[in-house]
Scaffold this motif. Structure first.
Motif, PDB file in Angstrom:
ATOM      1  N   CYS A 136       0.841  -1.202   0.000  1.00  0.00           N
ATOM      2  CA  CYS A 136       0.000   0.000   0.000  1.00  0.00           C
ATOM      3  C   CYS A 136       0.870   1.244   0.000  1.00  0.00           C
ATOM      4  O   CYS A 136       2.057   1.192   0.331  1.00  0.00           O
ATOM      5  CB  CYS A 136      -0.958   0.001   1.188  1.00  0.00           C
ATOM      6  N   GLU A 137       0.262   2.351  -0.366  1.00  0.00           N
ATOM      7  CA  GLU A 137       1.010   3.604  -0.454  1.00  0.00           C
ATOM      8  C   GLU A 137       0.081   4.777  -0.203  1.00  0.00           C
ATOM      9  O   GLU A 137      -1.101   4.736  -0.553  1.00  0.00           O
ATOM     10  CB  GLU A 137       1.605   3.747  -1.859  1.00  0.00           C
ATOM     11  N   ALA A 138       0.634   5.812   0.400  1.00  0.00           N
ATOM     12  CA  ALA A 138      -0.058   7.102   0.446  1.00  0.00           C
ATOM     13  C   ALA A 138       0.434   7.871  -0.770  1.00  0.00           C
ATOM     14  O   ALA A 138       1.638   7.959  -1.015  1.00  0.00           O
ATOM     15  CB  ALA A 138       0.295   7.837   1.721  1.00  0.00           C
ATOM     16  N   GLY A 139      -0.489   8.417  -1.540  1.00  0.00           N
ATOM     17  CA  GLY A 139      -0.106   9.181  -2.721  1.00  0.00           C
ATOM     18  C   GLY A 139       0.224  10.620  -2.354  1.00  0.00           C
ATOM     19  O   GLY A 139      -0.161  11.107  -1.286  1.00  0.00           O
TER      20      GLY A 139
ATOM     21  N   ALA B  67      11.909   8.224   3.691  1.00  0.00           N
ATOM     22  CA  ALA B  67      11.755   6.844   3.213  1.00  0.00           C
ATOM     23  C   ALA B  67      10.293   6.469   3.028  1.00  0.00           C
ATOM     24  O   ALA B  67       9.978   5.325   2.717  1.00  0.00           O
ATOM     25  CB  ALA B  67      12.421   5.896   4.201  1.00  0.00           C
ATOM     26  N   LYS B  68       9.415   7.434   3.187  1.00  0.00           N
ATOM     27  CA  LYS B  68       7.977   7.125   3.171  1.00  0.00           C
ATOM     28  C   LYS B  68       7.498   6.527   1.860  1.00  0.00           C
ATOM     29  O   LYS B  68       6.476   5.846   1.827  1.00  0.00           O
ATOM     30  CB  LYS B  68       7.177   8.407   3.430  1.00  0.00           C
ATOM     31  N   HIS B  69       8.180   6.819   0.778  1.00  0.00           N
ATOM     32  CA  HIS B  69       7.722   6.327  -0.521  1.00  0.00           C
ATOM     33  C   HIS B  69       8.304   4.961  -0.881  1.00  0.00           C
ATOM     34  O   HIS B  69       8.116   4.489  -1.996  1.00  0.00           O
ATOM     35  CB  HIS B  69       8.097   7.317  -1.619  1.00  0.00           C
ATOM     36  N   LEU B  70       9.029   4.359   0.030  1.00  0.00           N
ATOM     37  CA  LEU B  70       9.687   3.084  -0.281  1.00  0.00           C
ATOM     38  C   LEU B  70       8.892   1.905   0.255  1.00  0.00           C
ATOM     39  O   LEU B  70       8.353   1.965   1.367  1.00  0.00           O
ATOM     40  CB  LEU B  70      11.087   3.059   0.322  1.00  0.00           C
ATOM     41  N   ARG B  75      11.929  -0.418  -3.140  1.00  0.00           N
ATOM     42  CA  ARG B  75      11.489   0.156  -4.413  1.00  0.00           C
ATOM     43  C   ARG B  75      10.515   1.286  -4.153  1.00  0.00           C
ATOM     44  O   ARG B  75       9.760   1.272  -3.185  1.00  0.00           O
ATOM     45  CB  ARG B  75      10.816  -0.916  -5.283  1.00  0.00           C
ATOM     46  N   LEU B  76      10.547   2.266  -5.042  1.00  0.00           N
ATOM     47  CA  LEU B  76       9.641   3.404  -4.886  1.00  0.00           C
ATOM     48  C   LEU B  76       8.199   2.990  -5.138  1.00  0.00           C
ATOM     49  O   LEU B  76       7.921   2.201  -6.051  1.00  0.00           O
ATOM     50  CB  LEU B  76      10.034   4.508  -5.865  1.00  0.00           C
ATOM     51  N   SER B  77       7.301   3.534  -4.352  1.00  0.00           N
ATOM     52  CA  SER B  77       5.889   3.255  -4.594  1.00  0.00           C
ATOM     53  C   SER B  77       5.475   3.950  -5.884  1.00  0.00           C
ATOM     54  O   SER B  77       6.066   4.971  -6.268  1.00  0.00           O
ATOM     55  CB  SER B  77       5.039   3.733  -3.424  1.00  0.00           C
ATOM     56  N   GLY B 118      18.280   8.886   0.680  1.00  0.00           N
ATOM     57  CA  GLY B 118      18.232   7.654  -0.101  1.00  0.00           C
ATOM     58  C   GLY B 118      18.410   8.019  -1.571  1.00  0.00           C
ATOM     59  O   GLY B 118      18.106   9.156  -1.973  1.00  0.00           O
ATOM     60  N   PHE B 119      18.894   7.065  -2.350  1.00  0.00           N
ATOM     61  CA  PHE B 119      19.153   7.361  -3.762  1.00  0.00           C
ATOM     62  C   PHE B 119      18.606   6.245  -4.650  1.00  0.00           C
ATOM     63  O   PHE B 119      18.743   5.065  -4.328  1.00  0.00           O
ATOM     64  CB  PHE B 119      20.657   7.510  -4.014  1.00  0.00           C
TER      65      PHE B 119
END
Lengths: 205, 196
Positions: A136-139, B67-70, B75-77, B118-119
């Protein structure tokens, strides 16, 4: 790709209990907890397990949600503790998005729309029993997404909820040397049954 | 950051003029698309500070400050890439024109730094090879160097599906899916990122 209920061996069965009179819990060991039911096989299941049913009309198994299937007014529930724990974690993570402030990623993201959280939870409540637990993800725009990213075979499915009671999805099969096979939809109500194309791609093994 | 969304667009004779005017604009990529379509500004240097146009073999680094998008695999969301490149562009650094230590020090010195770096990396050729169904390129890479950072560049969507376009959500989600595929997993230093 999947097993049928008739292939559920007694060795895999871990427990059978009755809850509230009408709800039957069948606890099976992984991976049997992710079995796909084929309704015309349930008579066979019933013949081997002591299921307190009066009649056996397999066609009456119609309402499936999560791991619960309704049968003649009774609810048969297949439970897999590991899977259920993951589902709880998924819901907890999604609920935690409500606490994200504006600019939570330091790159201009917006607060998560509370209705988007409700919408994804509603959608998940209709998840067919054999579907792997998504990520899951927050956009960044206040939306919420769930997705499956498999590498072998290479498939990708993404469902996005903006908080208007609807969802959009893509479900792609990526063939090594040809164009990807893509499915999708949008403006779909969150309380509908999961699109077959989405289920097909997510289940591809 | 300025925003030209509500003001009439200006016309420019050169890409460099456009870049100079809209450098920090939230809708910069839209201006590139309108005034210099089909990635045409890739053929010339858009910044006076640039060491040159972005070559196909260059490794491009995107820095993350949270790091919230990982996901759990690093991997990136998918939503990380959504929206930004359609409008303001995705800032990246060209590894050929900086050094890893320098890059890390530079990022630590920015106001965005809050204890995490992060990269993720990709190769410009792979980004340029992403095509829409009609054969048009999905992304352009411009050498938007600044006085402080000669390695700075930006990825803009060359095709962007506005709200109102039929199936615009699916179309934009597919754009993101393509781009996400060619970025590496995240690492604490760029050299640990695996790029094909």
């Amino acid at each position: 790709m999947s097993q049928t209920l008739s292939s559920l061996s007694e060795g895999q069965l871990m427990g059978l209990s009755t809850r509230d009179g009408d709800e039957i819990n069948l606890t099976v060991a992984p991976p049997a907890g992710e079995l796909v039911g084929e309704f015309d096989e349930l008579d066979d299941l019933n013949s081997r397990l002591i299921v307190p049913e009066k009649t056996h009309d397999a066609s009456s198994f119609a309402d499936q949600s999560n791991s619960r299937w309704r049968y003649n007014g009774h609810i048969v529930r297949f439970s897999n503790p590991e899977r259920e724990e993951k589902l709880i974690q998924l819901r907890d993570t999604i609920n935690s998005y409500a606490d994200l402030p504006d600019n939570w990623d330091l790159e201009g993201s917006q607060k998560t729309n509370p209705q988007a959280i409700q919408d994804v939870l509603t959608f998940l409540s209709n998840m067919p029993p054999n579907i792997p637990i998504p990520l899951c993800e927050a956009g960044r725009l206040g939306d919420v997404g769930i997705y499956w990213d498999n590498r072998n075979p290479h498939t990708f499915a993404h469902v996005v909820f903006e908080g208007d009671g609807r969802f959009a999805f893509i479900a792609n099969i990526k063939h090594p040397h040809s164009e990807k096979e893509g499915y999708g939809g949008e403006e779909l109500p969150v309380n509908m049954s999961w699109p077959l194309e989405l289920v097909k791609v997510v289940l591809l093994r | 950051m300025s925003n030209s969304e509500d003001s009439p667009p200006k016309n420019f004779e050169t890409c460099r003029e456009l870049e100079s005017h809209y450098h920090t604009d939230k809708c910069k990529c839209a201006h590139y698309r309108e005034q210099f379509p089909d990635c045409s500004c890739e053929a010339e240097s858009v910044s006076e500070h640039s060491p040159g146009i972005v070559g196909d073999e260059e490794v491009l680094v995107r820095t993350l400050f949270k790091a919230k998008h990982l996901d759990s695999e690093g991997r990136l969301s998918p939503s990380y890439f959504r929206d930004a490149m359609g409008k303001s562009g995705l800032s990246i650094d060209r590894l050929s024109f900086t050094e890893e230590d320098k890059l890390i020090a530079q990022k630590r010195a920015t106001p965005l730094y809050a204890g995490y770096l992060g990269f993720v990396v990709s190769r410009s050729r792979d980004i340029r090879q992403l095509l829409h169904k009609d054969g048009r390129r999905r992304f352009a890479i411009y050498d938007t160097a600044t006085n402080d950072n000669k390695a700075h560049a930006e990825i803009c969507q060359n095709i962007y599906f506005e709200r109102g376009t039929k199936n615009f959500r699916q179309l934009n989600m597919n754009v993101v899916d393509d781009l996400r595929d060619i970025f590496s997993k995240c690492s604490d230093v760029p050299s640990k990122c695996k790029v094909d």
